[in-house]
Design a protein around this motif. Structure first.
Motif, PDB file in Angstrom:
ATOM      1  N   THR A 165       0.852  -1.184   0.000  1.00 27.74           N
ATOM      2  CA  THR A 165       0.000   0.000   0.000  1.00 27.74           C
ATOM      3  C   THR A 165       0.893   1.241   0.000  1.00 27.74           C
ATOM      4  N   SER A 166       0.302   2.401  -0.186  1.00 28.88           N
ATOM      5  CA  SER A 166       1.077   3.634  -0.252  1.00 28.88           C
ATOM      6  C   SER A 166       1.571   4.051   1.129  1.00 28.88           C
ATOM      7  N   ASN A 167       2.595   4.886   1.135  1.00 32.82           N
ATOM      8  CA  ASN A 167       3.142   5.385   2.400  1.00 32.82           C
ATOM      9  C   ASN A 167       2.104   6.159   3.199  1.00 32.82           C
ATOM     10  N   ARG A 203      -0.322   3.807   4.980  1.00 34.57           N
ATOM     11  CA  ARG A 203       0.329   3.155   6.122  1.00 34.57           C
ATOM     12  C   ARG A 203       0.564   4.143   7.256  1.00 34.57           C
TER      13      ARG A 203
END
Length: 287
Positions: A117-119, A122
């Protein structure tokens, strides 16, 4: 003989020309543009070509700049130490305590799941966990550990560092694990046969041979934390600052010369830190 050398030299340069052109256009040229703009002048409404040091003078004379750099270096050091401890432990376990190659690959892939998933996703996933009425505070209150919610869990320096460690630990695990997998196990067996304890094997064999991976992981983590701005913005709730966020704010105010000067100083700082780290080990052997 000389003509043959010239011909071989010309072929070598011809083979290198694609990568030289790519690096020149996408790396060197943007850096030169940033350095050039850092000497320009600006007003509240515009900026124009010039050659002056006002941007750098203001940058180094401001106490805010020094405090922001100290805060960024603090974030960097704590994140580096935390990711190194976690990354070394995980890599050591995978390399020396997991015998099956398939299990090693499976556990290693398990470490990469958060990166699917994208930063940002997260990062913000910590907000409902660390919030005043979040899972952490609710669990601690239910267990009787605390009587009222902890305010410093979210929108604080603690939250920023926690997010950094979560985001960047894998960048420390991968190179250390790669280095440890190349260590000849016969060296460990020889040290054990010579009467070395587990601690002695770790400090005298494994850690010295893992230095290239540690340095590569450290370079990744240091550069990522020093240049980050979005994590500090979200996880501190606007209460902390970093160099990356300072540059982002200047860009938002259309102060491109000032932002360029800050970027040049940040680049010089990161390069200095990397050059210091490279003096301890020759990572070219690892690459």
């Amino acid at each position: 003989m000389n003509s043959e050398r010239l011909r071989l030299s010309g072929i070598s340069w011809l083979q290198l020309s694609p990568i030289v052109l790519i690096l020149g256009f996408f790396l060197v040229l943007p850096i030169l543009a940033i350095i050039t703009v850092s000497f320009w002048s600006s007003t509240e409404y515009s900026y124009f070509p010039d050659f002056q040091f006002e941007n750098y003078q203001y940058l180094f004379a401001s106490s805010v700049t020094w405090s922001v750099y100290l805060k960024t270096l603090l974030f960097t050091f704590i994140t580096w130490a935390s990711t190194l401890l976690i990354g070394f432990t995980v890599a050591y376990f995978l390399a020396f305590h997991v015998r099956s190659l398939y299990v090693q690959i499976g556990l290693f892939l398990l470490c990469t799941i958060p990166f699917w998933t994208s930063n940002i996703i997260r990062m913000i996933s910590w907000i409902p966990f660390l919030g005043r009425n979040g899972i952490a505070n609710s669990a601690l209150m239910d267990m009787g550990v605390i009587e009222q919610p902890l305010e410093w869990l979210l929108f604080s320096d603690f939250a920023v560092i926690l997010a950094f460690v979560h985001l960047f630990t894998l960048f420390m695990i991968v190179p250390i694990f790669n280095t440890m997998m190349r260590i000849d196990h016969s060296l460990i067996e020889a040290a054990r046969d010579a009467g070395a304890t587990g601690t002695q094997i770790l400090t005298n064999v494994i850690i010295p041979l893992s230095k290239p991976g540690i340095m590569i992981g450290s370079i990744f983590v240091v550069t990522l934390v020093m240049g980050d701005f979005i994590t500090v913005r979200f996880m501190s709730g606007g209460q902390s600052a970093s160099v990356g966020r300072l540059i982002s704010n200047e860009i938002g105010l259309l102060q491109y010369p000032a932002a360029s000067a800050s970027a040049v100083v940040l680049l010089a700082t990161v390069l200095l830190m990397i050059s210091i780290m490279l003096r301890f080990v020759d990572i070219r052997k690892e690459l």
